[in-house]
Design a protein around this motif. Sequence first.
Motif, short mmCIF file in Angstrom:
data_model
loop_
_atom_site.label_atom_id
_atom_site.label_comp_id
_atom_site.label_asym_id
_atom_site.label_seq_id
_atom_site.Cartn_x
_atom_site.Cartn_y
_atom_site.Cartn_z
N LEU A 92 0.80 -1.47 0.12
CA LEU A 92 -0.17 0.21 0.22
C LEU A 92 0.87 1.19 -0.23
O LEU A 92 1.83 1.32 1.23
CB LEU A 92 -1.25 -0.15 1.44
N ARG A 93 0.38 2.27 -0.61
CA ARG A 93 1.63 3.52 -0.25
C ARG A 93 0.84 4.09 0.69
O ARG A 93 0.29 3.86 1.79
CB ARG A 93 0.53 4.40 -1.40
N LYS A 94 1.73 5.23 1.00
CA LYS A 94 1.44 5.59 2.47
C LYS A 94 0.23 6.32 2.54
O LYS A 94 -0.13 6.38 3.98
CB LYS A 94 3.19 7.03 2.04
N GLY A 95 -0.02 7.33 1.88
CA GLY A 95 -1.83 7.85 2.24
C GLY A 95 -2.33 7.06 2.09
O GLY A 95 -3.75 7.27 2.45
N ALA A 96 -2.18 5.06 1.66
CA ALA A 96 -3.40 4.67 1.43
C ALA A 96 -4.24 4.35 2.53
O ALA A 96 -5.55 4.17 3.26
CB ALA A 96 -2.92 3.35 0.76
N LEU A 97 -4.01 3.37 3.70
CA LEU A 97 -4.43 3.25 4.97
C LEU A 97 -4.94 4.80 5.89
O LEU A 97 -6.39 3.95 6.11
CB LEU A 97 -3.18 2.88 5.66
N PRO A 98 -4.53 5.57 6.07
CA PRO A 98 -4.53 7.11 6.45
C PRO A 98 -6.34 7.29 5.69
O PRO A 98 -7.29 7.39 6.10
CB PRO A 98 -4.07 7.75 6.60
#
Lengths: 253, 344
Positions: free
Chosen positions: B4-10
């Motif tokens: 997942l890219r860094k911003g994906a989970l938030p």
Amino acid sequence: MIEARDVHFSYGPGPPVLKGVDLKVERGTIMGIVGPNGCGKSTLLGCLGGVRRPDRGRVLLDGKDVRHMRRRDLSRIVSTLPQDASYGFDYTVEEIVSMGRYPHMNWLEMSGGVHKGVVRRALSGVGALQFSGRAFSELSGGEKQKVNLARILAQETDYALLDEPTRDLDLKSSLDLLDLIKRENMERGLTFIVVMHDLMLALRTFKEIAMMKAGRIKAIGGADSVLTPGWIKDTFGVDVEVDHHNGVLRILG
Amino acid sequence: MIELRKGALPFMAGSLIALLLAVLVGTLLGPVRIPPPSILRILLSLLPGAGGLFDGPEGWRTIIVQIRLPMVIMGIAVGIALSSSGSALQGLFRNDLVDPFIIGISAGGALGWVIGNIVTDGWAYASATAFKVVFSFLLSLGSVVLAYMIARRGSKLPISNLLLAGIAVSALFTSIAQVAIYLFVDNPAEMIFSLMGGLGNTRWHEVAIVLPISVLGAAALSVLGRDINAFAAGEGVAAHLGVEVERSKFMIIAISALITAVTIPFCGVIGFVGLMIPHIARRFVGPDQRILIPSSALLGGGFLVLCDILSRSISVAVIPLGMITGLIGGGFFLYLLASRRGVR
């Protein structure tokens, strides 16, 4: 061995593009295909890769007719890098190289595990590991082709078909890329068929060459027997002088 | 696991919270004022084993459970459908200016619904509804296939051609629908109004049709996400990566048309959601469709409920939902066109 037997092809009702091509490429070799623009080089590559179906004749992959193979099975054996391979949207380098793993993935399988290792190896093989997180669209032409090559390597096929991989590259990037291809061939035994119209680079790179003109292969064999002033004059209409010993090709006049 | 890219989970967490908030606010709005704590209790009392949580007026429970909740859930279903089909179509056609509304799917679905209404006049409800849904689907599929065939030049699909063909097909199908309404329908105004899009008077059995199809369709598109990613490299490369190009393309278009079309008989035409939502989601989670489609669905569900809240709260009269999304999305579309540097 990848083999074309009397392959004919035309686009729809248009004039024939391939008029009976016979070609044999042994495993573990690099075969260069040279010829003027529009002679059918890319079309031949399409037929060899199984995405274009010959009107007549057959393409055999290790003895099996590609027509009877499923796309997915074929894509585990032959990979292709077409001209101007570009990607919509901002996929990262790593995401693009991971696409090379698609033929090996099950329906719901994601990109981790064994695939990740293969992708990393492919990236480091072409020296792209340090920019694996960058967007493909931001790379230079030379970097892009290295990434495309890494995608091919990640696909782990026996044969790789490259269509003018150095077309948009400067001289240094071209030499780097061709060296990478030679190295992968030596180290992994990956068989390459490379279409190229730059005769000087071809002379420097390939031991075996097929020369095409107007949908036919005019000459095939060792570079010293194909890249001769006679054949080049006949095919390209240009007078040249070739020094095979020193790998020099000079345009006369 | 997928990377997942860094911003994906938030982003996904934020979308989920926004979705839940939208559900709360969506059930709060209405002519009868019910205090938020009671709403929360009514909602929680729906969970298994929590039936005793709410002991207020039975009328409140009926209003929330039978009127407002189906509306909100329908909003989520429609948001999921439009956003995931928009995301898939943008990926397939390698262009972020595409959505089911723009390339004519919605107009085809609307025409199918109008014809379905005329044909099934006097039929039993169940068979009439089934007929309308199927007919919407067939005509929406027909419209996108038509636009695609007109736009295609050899092996190339110039995006300007696709947009123009979509506009032309939309205009044609919309006109045919209007003529049909004018000639064959007793109460044209009512039908035109319901085509403008809205969630009013949604019943649970309608939700039971739209929600499963939307969710299953979005899931199927996510599974096809690998193929859609390969299409981003062009159909040629996709074939070399083992994708059965024509079959896969047809499946992606058909599922996108199906989940868009199934919303039209119940909620009318709601445009631009499928354009905007994938755009915003892509900024955070990246273009990998296996993540982008579920993320868009999550964001789109909340967004549509929010638009519905706006449509019910801006003025005393309910403004059709399709107008709200048209206002927001049309502006967004203009912004996209204006901010575009050159042609890809």
